[in-house]
Design a protein around this motif. Structure first.
Motif, PDB file in Angstrom:
ATOM      1  N   LYS A  85       0.827  -1.206   0.000  1.00 59.42           N
ATOM      2  CA  LYS A  85       0.000   0.000   0.000  1.00 59.42           C
ATOM      3  C   LYS A  85       0.860   1.255   0.000  1.00 59.42           C
ATOM      4  O   LYS A  85       0.573   2.219  -0.724  1.00 59.42           O
ATOM      5  CB  LYS A  85      -0.934  -0.012   1.216  1.00 59.42           C
ATOM      6  CG  LYS A  85      -1.966   1.104   1.212  1.00 59.42           C
ATOM      7  CD  LYS A  85      -2.929   0.957   2.386  1.00 59.42           C
ATOM      8  CE  LYS A  85      -3.968   2.075   2.376  1.00 59.42           C
ATOM      9  NZ  LYS A  85      -4.915   1.945   3.522  1.00 59.42           N
ATOM     10  N   GLN A  86       1.931   1.264   0.808  1.00 58.93           N
ATOM     11  CA  GLN A  86       2.840   2.408   0.845  1.00 58.93           C
ATOM     12  C   GLN A  86       3.560   2.588  -0.485  1.00 58.93           C
ATOM     13  O   GLN A  86       3.746   3.706  -0.968  1.00 58.93           O
ATOM     14  CB  GLN A  86       3.874   2.228   1.952  1.00 58.93           C
ATOM     15  CG  GLN A  86       3.381   2.536   3.346  1.00 58.93           C
ATOM     16  CD  GLN A  86       4.501   2.370   4.350  1.00 58.93           C
ATOM     17  OE1 GLN A  86       4.855   1.250   4.720  1.00 58.93           O
ATOM     18  NE2 GLN A  86       5.085   3.464   4.779  1.00 58.93           N
ATOM     19  N   ASN A  88       2.534   1.706  -3.495  1.00 61.82           N
ATOM     20  CA  ASN A  88       1.596   2.232  -4.482  1.00 61.82           C
ATOM     21  C   ASN A  88       1.396   3.732  -4.302  1.00 61.82           C
ATOM     22  O   ASN A  88       1.369   4.493  -5.289  1.00 61.82           O
ATOM     23  CB  ASN A  88       0.250   1.509  -4.374  1.00 61.82           C
ATOM     24  CG  ASN A  88       0.334   0.054  -4.768  1.00 61.82           C
ATOM     25  OD1 ASN A  88       1.329  -0.396  -5.345  1.00 61.82           O
ATOM     26  ND2 ASN A  88      -0.701  -0.711  -4.463  1.00 61.82           N
ATOM     27  N   TYR A  89       1.252   4.165  -3.059  1.00 58.57           N
ATOM     28  CA  TYR A  89       1.058   5.586  -2.780  1.00 58.57           C
ATOM     29  C   TYR A  89       2.289   6.386  -3.186  1.00 58.57           C
ATOM     30  O   TYR A  89       2.188   7.447  -3.814  1.00 58.57           O
ATOM     31  CB  TYR A  89       0.770   5.783  -1.287  1.00 58.57           C
ATOM     32  CG  TYR A  89       0.568   7.222  -0.880  1.00 58.57           C
ATOM     33  CD1 TYR A  89      -0.663   7.849  -1.073  1.00 58.57           C
ATOM     34  CD2 TYR A  89       1.606   7.958  -0.298  1.00 58.57           C
ATOM     35  CE1 TYR A  89      -0.854   9.179  -0.702  1.00 58.57           C
ATOM     36  CE2 TYR A  89       1.419   9.285   0.076  1.00 58.57           C
ATOM     37  CZ  TYR A  89       0.189   9.882  -0.122  1.00 58.57           C
ATOM     38  OH  TYR A  89       0.001  11.194   0.241  1.00 58.57           O
ATOM     39  N   GLU A  92       2.530   6.743  -6.999  1.00 58.35           N
ATOM     40  CA  GLU A  92       1.528   7.690  -7.502  1.00 58.35           C
ATOM     41  C   GLU A  92       1.955   9.135  -7.286  1.00 58.35           C
ATOM     42  O   GLU A  92       1.912   9.959  -8.209  1.00 58.35           O
ATOM     43  CB  GLU A  92       0.193   7.437  -6.803  1.00 58.35           C
ATOM     44  CG  GLU A  92      -0.910   8.400  -7.222  1.00 58.35           C
ATOM     45  CD  GLU A  92      -2.186   8.154  -6.446  1.00 58.35           C
ATOM     46  OE1 GLU A  92      -3.093   7.506  -6.987  1.00 58.35           O
ATOM     47  OE2 GLU A  92      -2.279   8.608  -5.272  1.00 58.35           O
ATOM     48  N   LYS A  93       2.390   9.456  -6.082  1.00 57.34           N
ATOM     49  CA  LYS A  93       2.676  10.852  -5.744  1.00 57.34           C
ATOM     50  C   LYS A  93       3.955  11.378  -6.387  1.00 57.34           C
ATOM     51  O   LYS A  93       3.998  12.528  -6.841  1.00 57.34           O
ATOM     52  CB  LYS A  93       2.740  11.014  -4.216  1.00 57.34           C
ATOM     53  CG  LYS A  93       1.419  10.720  -3.528  1.00 57.34           C
ATOM     54  CD  LYS A  93       0.261  11.470  -4.172  1.00 57.34           C
ATOM     55  CE  LYS A  93      -1.077  11.059  -3.628  1.00 57.34           C
ATOM     56  NZ  LYS A  93      -2.209  11.653  -4.383  1.00 57.34           N
ATOM     57  N   ILE A 123      -0.029   2.221 -12.275  1.00 56.61           N
ATOM     58  CA  ILE A 123      -0.186   3.351 -11.363  1.00 56.61           C
ATOM     59  C   ILE A 123       0.471   4.601 -11.937  1.00 56.61           C
ATOM     60  O   ILE A 123      -0.076   5.708 -11.865  1.00 56.61           O
ATOM     61  CB  ILE A 123       0.420   3.005  -9.985  1.00 56.61           C
ATOM     62  CG1 ILE A 123      -0.423   1.926  -9.289  1.00 56.61           C
ATOM     63  CG2 ILE A 123       0.513   4.248  -9.098  1.00 56.61           C
ATOM     64  CD1 ILE A 123       0.211   1.362  -8.037  1.00 56.61           C
ATOM     65  N   ALA A 127      -1.432   8.054 -12.901  1.00 57.61           N
ATOM     66  CA  ALA A 127      -1.027   9.286 -12.227  1.00 57.61           C
ATOM     67  C   ALA A 127      -0.721  10.386 -13.237  1.00 57.61           C
ATOM     68  O   ALA A 127      -1.059  11.555 -13.024  1.00 57.61           O
ATOM     69  CB  ALA A 127       0.190   9.034 -11.340  1.00 57.61           C
ATOM     70  N   ASP A 216       7.440   7.076   2.397  1.00 59.92           N
ATOM     71  CA  ASP A 216       6.739   7.662   1.259  1.00 59.92           C
ATOM     72  C   ASP A 216       6.651   9.187   1.389  1.00 59.92           C
ATOM     73  O   ASP A 216       6.796   9.920   0.402  1.00 59.92           O
ATOM     74  CB  ASP A 216       5.350   7.039   1.071  1.00 59.92           C
ATOM     75  CG  ASP A 216       4.561   6.915   2.356  1.00 59.92           C
ATOM     76  OD1 ASP A 216       5.035   7.382   3.402  1.00 59.92           O
ATOM     77  OD2 ASP A 216       3.450   6.335   2.316  1.00 59.92           O
ATOM     78  N   THR A 217       6.433   9.679   2.610  1.00 60.48           N
ATOM     79  CA  THR A 217       6.394  11.127   2.822  1.00 60.48           C
ATOM     80  C   THR A 217       7.755  11.750   2.544  1.00 60.48           C
ATOM     81  O   THR A 217       7.855  12.820   1.932  1.00 60.48           O
ATOM     82  CB  THR A 217       5.971  11.444   4.271  1.00 60.48           C
ATOM     83  OG1 THR A 217       4.762  10.755   4.579  1.00 60.48           O
ATOM     84  CG2 THR A 217       5.760  12.934   4.463  1.00 60.48           C
TER      85      THR A 217
END
Length: 232
Positions: A85-86, A88-89, A92-93, A123, A127, A216-217
């Motif tokens: 999940k991380q 994928n996020y 995307e970003k 993805i 995006a 991810d951040t």
């Protein structure tokens, strides 16, 4: 009516229609309720065109080029495998922000699983479609940290997000618009001593502030800052 953008991995021409597969036909007709002769925006990584929908022929007919790809900074992002999940996020970003290449890697403390590379590419394309970009970043196959660094291009600057906070804030560094840069994002829990020994002494350590950021951040913050340094 919402704007629809679709990616095609081919050159566009007024004389040649773009063949629609079953998934795209379903999306346009059943999901988005589009009809014959409706305008659809199409892009291929270098150009964006307006195309006319021809459902009876299962094609989109390119009619006019409206935009060419603008400059994309030569930034790669290497990230240690995270939870699905991380990951994928993150993909995307960073694609929305814009970069040239995305490289998943393994390290001593990274997650260990079989990566679904086709999912990551999907993805990335979605995006770019949603963010109204044109350039589609390359997603490389899974590699390991030691292999990646073994024949490193000395002209490419390495930026590491340092959880020990011994580096400088990203805005304290300098890099030309034409420069080459790579960001390395470590695994949950940080780089091991073995991982750190693989990097050269010329690595640029980035301090992302007093708060400990998730991987991810950290990728989003560092990439945004690096793009700002390159004035794009």
């Amino acid at each position: 009516m919402s704007k629809i953008r679709l990616f095609f991995n081919e050159q566009f021409s007024k004389s040649a229609g773009l063949k629609l597969n079953a998934d795209k036909i379903h999306y346009l007709k059943r999901v988005m309720r589009r009809n014959d002769n409706d305008e659809i925006f199409v892009f291929n990584g270098s150009e964006e065109w307006i195309a006319s929908l021809k459902l009876s022929q299962s094609i989109l007919k390119p009619e006019k080029m409206i935009k060419k790809n603008s400059f994309v900074p030569d930034i790669d992002l290497y990230f240690c495998l995270l939870k699905n999940k991380q990951t994928n996020y993150l993909i995307e970003k960073i694609t929305e922000i814009g970069l040239r290449k995305i490289v998943p890697i393994t390290s001593e403390f990274s997650e260990k699983y079989k990566l679904n590379e086709s999912r990551l590419n999907k993805i990335v394309i979605e995006a770019v479609e949603q963010s109204e970009g044109i350039f589609v970043p390359v997603v490389e196959s899974l590699n390991n940290l030691e292999n990646v660094l073994s024949n490193w291009d000395k002209d490419r600057k390495i930026f590491i997000c340092d959880e020990n906070r011994k580096g400088k804030p990203i805005h304290k560094y300098s890099i030309k618009k034409s420069g080459k840069a790579s960001i390395f994002i470590g695994p949950v829990g940080g780089w091991s001593s073995k991982d750190r020994s693989l990097f050269s002494n010329k690595v640029n350590k980035v301090n992302l502030g007093s708060n400990l950021l998730k991987a991810d951040t950290a990728a989003i913050v560092c990439l945004s800052g690096l793009r700002s340094l390159m004035n794009v």
